[in-house]
Design a protein around this motif. Sequence first.
Motif, mmCIF file in Angstrom:
data_model
loop_
_atom_site.group_PDB
_atom_site.id
_atom_site.type_symbol
_atom_site.label_atom_id
_atom_site.label_comp_id
_atom_site.label_asym_id
_atom_site.label_seq_id
_atom_site.Cartn_x
_atom_site.Cartn_y
_atom_site.Cartn_z
ATOM 1 N N UNK A 177 0.947 -1.242 -0.168
ATOM 2 C CA UNK A 177 0.121 0.200 0.133
ATOM 3 C C UNK A 177 0.820 1.168 0.013
ATOM 4 N N UNK A 178 1.904 0.999 0.573
ATOM 5 C CA UNK A 178 2.864 2.716 0.817
ATOM 6 C C UNK A 178 3.383 2.555 -0.753
ATOM 7 N N UNK A 179 3.867 1.384 -1.073
ATOM 8 C CA UNK A 179 4.558 1.394 -2.519
ATOM 9 C C UNK A 179 3.574 2.113 -2.901
ATOM 10 N N UNK A 180 2.837 1.567 -3.403
ATOM 11 C CA UNK A 180 1.799 1.983 -4.467
ATOM 12 C C UNK A 180 1.198 3.644 -4.637
ATOM 13 N N UNK A 181 1.177 4.202 -3.120
ATOM 14 C CA UNK A 181 0.692 5.044 -2.712
ATOM 15 C C UNK A 181 2.224 6.101 -3.264
ATOM 16 N N UNK A 182 3.098 5.682 -2.966
ATOM 17 C CA UNK A 182 4.390 6.848 -3.148
ATOM 18 C C UNK A 182 5.182 6.598 -4.979
ATOM 19 N N UNK A 183 4.105 5.530 -5.432
ATOM 20 C CA UNK A 183 4.388 5.602 -6.913
ATOM 21 C C UNK A 183 3.571 6.486 -7.242
ATOM 22 N N UNK A 184 2.031 6.820 -6.876
ATOM 23 C CA UNK A 184 1.236 7.810 -7.087
ATOM 24 C C UNK A 184 2.033 9.212 -6.980
ATOM 25 N N UNK A 185 3.114 9.421 -6.000
ATOM 26 C CA UNK A 185 3.666 10.835 -5.962
ATOM 27 C C UNK A 185 4.358 10.706 -6.925
ATOM 28 N N UNK B 97 7.019 14.132 -1.203
ATOM 29 C CA UNK B 97 5.822 12.915 -0.768
ATOM 30 C C UNK B 97 5.559 11.965 -0.476
ATOM 31 N N UNK B 98 6.757 11.637 -2.123
ATOM 32 C CA UNK B 98 6.423 9.793 -1.486
ATOM 33 C C UNK B 98 7.676 10.037 -1.510
ATOM 34 N N UNK B 99 8.958 10.653 -0.961
ATOM 35 C CA UNK B 99 10.144 10.607 -0.161
ATOM 36 C C UNK B 99 9.450 10.351 1.464
ATOM 37 N N UNK B 100 8.517 11.428 1.776
ATOM 38 C CA UNK B 100 8.268 10.424 3.042
ATOM 39 C C UNK B 100 7.261 9.246 3.276
ATOM 40 N N UNK B 101 6.099 8.733 2.344
ATOM 41 C CA UNK B 101 5.964 7.913 2.173
ATOM 42 C C UNK B 101 7.000 6.728 2.866
ATOM 43 N N UNK B 102 8.446 6.606 2.071
ATOM 44 C CA UNK B 102 9.128 5.222 2.334
ATOM 45 C C UNK B 102 9.405 5.501 3.640
ATOM 46 N N UNK B 103 9.871 7.008 4.335
ATOM 47 C CA UNK B 103 9.952 7.543 5.187
ATOM 48 C C UNK B 103 9.268 6.580 6.539
ATOM 49 N N UNK B 104 8.113 7.035 5.720
ATOM 50 C CA UNK B 104 7.281 6.464 6.694
ATOM 51 C C UNK B 104 7.151 5.149 6.825
#
Length: 695
Positions: free
Chosen positions: A518-526, A534-541
Motif C-alpha cells: 500500500x505504501x509503495x503504491x501511494x509513493x508511486x502515485x506521488x 511526498x514520495x520520500x515521506x511515504x518511504x520514510x514512514x
Amino acid sequence: MLSHHSKWIQSLTADFLKSHCKSVRGTKQAHALLLRTHLFCDNLFASKLISFLASNSGDILYASRIFAQIHSPDTYICNTMIRGFAKSHTPSESISLYYYMVRCGVPCDHFTHPFVLTACARLREVRLGPRFHSEVLKNGLEPDLFVANALIQFYGSCGWVGDACQVFDRSPVRDVVTWNVMINGYVERGLYEQAFGLYEEMLKLDCIQPDGVTLISLVSACTQMGDLNRGKWFHSCSKELGLDKNLTVGNAILDMYIKCGDLELAREVFLGMDERDVLTWTSMLMGLTSLGHFQESLDLFRRMQFEKIQLDEITLVSVLTACAQTGALDQGKYVHLLIDRYNMKRDIVLETALVDMYAKCGKIDLALQVFDKIRVRNVFTWNAMIGGLAMHGHGKEAIALFDRMKHDQVMPDHVTFIALLCACSHAGLVEKGFEMFRTMKEVIRLEPRMEHYGCMVDMLCRAGLINDALNFIETMPIEANSVVWAILLRACRMGGHFELAQRVGRRVIELEPDSCGRYVMLASVYAGLSQWDDASKIRNLMKRQGIEKIPGCSWMEFNGTIHQFVAGDKSHLLVKEIYAMIEEMTQRVSLDGGHAPAPPDVPFDIADEEKEYSVLLHSERLAVAFGLISTPPGSPIRIAKNLRVCNDCHSFLKVVSRIYNREIIARDRSRFHHFRLQLDPKRLSARINNDQNDL
C-alpha cells in the motif's frame, strides 16, 4: 465314542489347531479335522476356531456359521462372538447375541458387558447403554476395573461426559486406561481444560504413570486449540517420560507443531525421529505445503521416493498442490504418471487436485482432459476448472462451463461466483458480471462477501469505469476493506486519476498500516506527479514503522528443479550467462522497435535511464533469460511470479516471445499471461460445450 488313542488324538489336534488357526484357509482345514475326529462338540476345540475367525484378520460370517452349529456354547465362546461383532460392520449383532445368552441361561461375566457396551458406543445407542449399566449394577460388576473402563468409554463416546465422570469418581480401582479414557472423553467433547486438569491430578499419583495414549490425547487437544506453548510443554513431558521415541507419540507432536505453524520445531522433531512411517512423511509434506514451503515439499517428496516410502492419495494431493503453486508442470505430470502406473484410487479429491495443478501450471487443455474424464464431480471440481479458465482469460468459456454445472444440478458456492466474476473481469464482460452478481444474490440466495465486491470493483476498473467503481464502493452494504480500496487505487494510478489516487491511497494506508504494498503504491502515485518530497515521506514512514518492501520473486522449473530469481539477483550459478542474455534480449527488442519502454513510477527523483535499468532486472526477465539459455529452441517457457507482472515487462516479454519464437506463459498472483501461442478459443468452446465424455 473315542478310541483308546483319544488323548493322543486330542494332543495332535490341539497342535494342529495352534499351527493352522492363523488364516481363514487354515482354520477351514482345522474345522474339517474337528468334524472328522468328532472333537467339534468339545467347546475347548471349537473355541479355537471361533477365536481366530472373530478377530480382525478372520471372517466373522464364517464364525457365526460355526457358532450356530455349537449345541451348548459357553460364556467364553459367546463373549468371543460378541467382541467380534462389536468390532465388525454389524455391531448390532453383539446386542442380539447378548440377549441370546440371557435366554439360554449362559452366565455373563465381567467381559460380557464391556463388549456389549463397545457395540452400543459404535451404534450410538444412547438408550441401551444405561440399560446395560443397570444390569452391571444388578450383578455387582461396576467395581470391576474392566467394566468401569467400558462404561466410561461408552458415556464419553456418546457425549455424556457427566455420567462418565460419575463412573470415574465412583470407581474404587483405576489404572492408566481409566485415566486415558476419561481424558480422551473430555478431549473429544472439546473440554480441553478439564482434560489438562485431570492430567495434573494423574501426575500426583505414584501408582499411575502416563503412557503414549495419554500424551496423544493431550497433544491432540493442543493441536485443536492451536496452543503451541502447552504443546511444547507436553513435548517436554514426553521426553521426561521416555515416550518421545514412540512413533505414534512422535507423529502426534509433529502434527501439533505443523498445525500450530511452527515449522522449525516440526523439522527438528521429524529429523530427530528414529523411526518414521508413511503418516510421518505425509504429515511433514502436508505441513510444508500448507505453510507455503512448496520447493521444500517437492524436495521431501523426492526423498520419500528415494527411501521407497509407500505413497498414498493424501500424499499426492499435497505434492500436486505444491506443483500448482510453483508451476512445476513436469513434477505434476510425473505424479499423474505415478497415479496411473500404480493404479491408485482416483477419488474426487485427487482428481480435483490434478485439474487444479494443470490449470495453475498453464496447461488448461490438460486440465480439461482430466476434468472431462471425471465421472462424479463435486462443487470443488467445478470450481477448480472454472477458476482455471478464469485465470487464463477464457471468460466466455468459464460461463459456458457454469451452465453445464447448473445442468448437472451441482449447487454453486461462494468460490464458484468468485471464479465467475474474475472470469468476467479479465474478459471485460461487465454486463455479464452484473448478471452473475444478481444470480448469486437473487437466484442462488448466496449473500455476497467482501471478495465478491472486490471482484466487481476490479471488473469496473479494468473496463476503465473508475467513477462507477467508486460509486459501487460507496454504495456497498458493507464497509469496503483495504483490498477493495487498493484495487481502485491501482486503477487510478494506471489511468492517471492522480487526485483521486492520493485520496484513496491515504484511505488504504489508514485501513492497512502494516502492508508494504500500500505504501509503495501511494509513493508511486506521488512519483507519477513528480512530487518527490511526498514520495520520500511515504518511504520514510515505511522505514519508521519497520515495513520492508516484498521483493519480486519468480520461479521456473527445469529438469525437475525449481530455479528462483529475485529482482537484481546474482546468486544463480549461471549468473554471467543470464545477464548476457538479458543484454541480448534488450538489444534485440530495441532494434525490433515493437516495445516502447515506459519508465516505471519509481518513487525516487532519478533519471529515466536509471529507472529503465531497474526494470531490466525484474525477476520475470531473469527467469525468462534463464529459460532461453537452458531450454531447447522453440520449446515453451513457463514462469510464476509472486507479484503482478508490471506493464513494461508485459510489453517487453510479448516482443521477446515473437523475436525468439517462444511461447512464454507467465503466471502472476492474479492471472496467466500468454505470449504468442494460445489455445484456440473455438476448439476450447467446443470442448466445454460438449457434454459427452469423448476423450
